[in-house]
Enzyme design. Structure first.
Site, PDB file in Angstrom:
ATOM      1  CG  ASP A  29      13.338 -13.338  -4.416  1.00  0.00           C
ATOM      2  OD1 ASP A  29      14.270 -13.382  -3.587  1.00  0.00           O
ATOM      3  OD2 ASP A  29      12.345 -12.607  -4.272  1.00  0.00           O
ATOM      4  N   GLY A  86       6.218  -3.762  -3.542  1.00  0.00           N
ATOM      5  CA  GLY A  86       6.842  -2.462  -3.667  1.00  0.00           C
ATOM      6  C   GLY A  86       7.467  -1.872  -2.425  1.00  0.00           C
ATOM      7  CG  HIS A  93      10.565  -5.612  -7.228  1.00  0.00           C
ATOM      8  ND1 HIS A  93      10.706  -4.474  -6.470  1.00  0.00           N
ATOM      9  CD2 HIS A  93      10.243  -6.598  -6.369  1.00  0.00           C
ATOM     10  CE1 HIS A  93      10.492  -4.757  -5.197  1.00  0.00           C
ATOM     11  NE2 HIS A  93      10.192  -6.042  -5.114  1.00  0.00           N
ATOM     12  CG  HIS A  95       7.495 -10.456  -5.892  1.00  0.00           C
ATOM     13  ND1 HIS A  95       8.629 -10.908  -5.254  1.00  0.00           N
ATOM     14  CD2 HIS A  95       7.287  -9.191  -5.434  1.00  0.00           C
ATOM     15  CE1 HIS A  95       9.083  -9.975  -4.436  1.00  0.00           C
ATOM     16  NE2 HIS A  95       8.275  -8.916  -4.532  1.00  0.00           N
TER      17      HIS A  95
END
Length: 129
Positions: A29, A86, A93, A95
């Protein structure tokens, strides 16, 4: 219009990619909560995780799981937290966040880091894979 994650998947936007297969991609990220914060995305552009077909949904966590040991060893964290929010990007995705306490999962702590720091962390994680 393609999401930012689709553009990363297609190589249109650079990213510190860690691993991928035909269905999923993992990369760091750019606004991590903590160093090593990794995103695992579906290559299929689907907004909501529960709109994924069962096979893709069933493969998401096992794909993510292979990264937890390398992230933990590279960062020295106690655990790797898993979060599905979301809302940030309309593309499914997960995390993976290195953590030592529950307060480490605070998205308010997210901050952009220099590309060289991301590259260094990616190298550490890749070396542990």
């Amino acid at each position: 219009m393609a999401t930012i994650f689709t553009k990363i998947i297609n190589g249109e936007i650079p990213a510190e990619k860690l691993t991928e297969d035909e269905r999923f991609l993992a990369f760091l990220d750019v606004r991590p909560i903590r160093p090593g914060h990794t995103l695992v995305v579906t290559k299929q552009e689907t907004d909501y995780i529960f709109d994924l077909d069962d096979e893709t949904l069933g493969g998401l966590l096992p794909f993510a799981k292979q990264l937890t040991g390398p992230i933990q060893r590279a960062t020295g964290c106690t655990r790797v937290g898993v979060m599905v929010a979301g809302l940030e990007v309309p593309h499914c995705h997960v995390h993976l966040v290195p953590m030592d306490r529950i307060s480490d999962l605070d998205f308010g702590k997210a901050a952009e880091v220099p590309a060289n720091e991301l590259a260094d962390m990616a190298g550490k994680i890749r070396a542990e894979m």
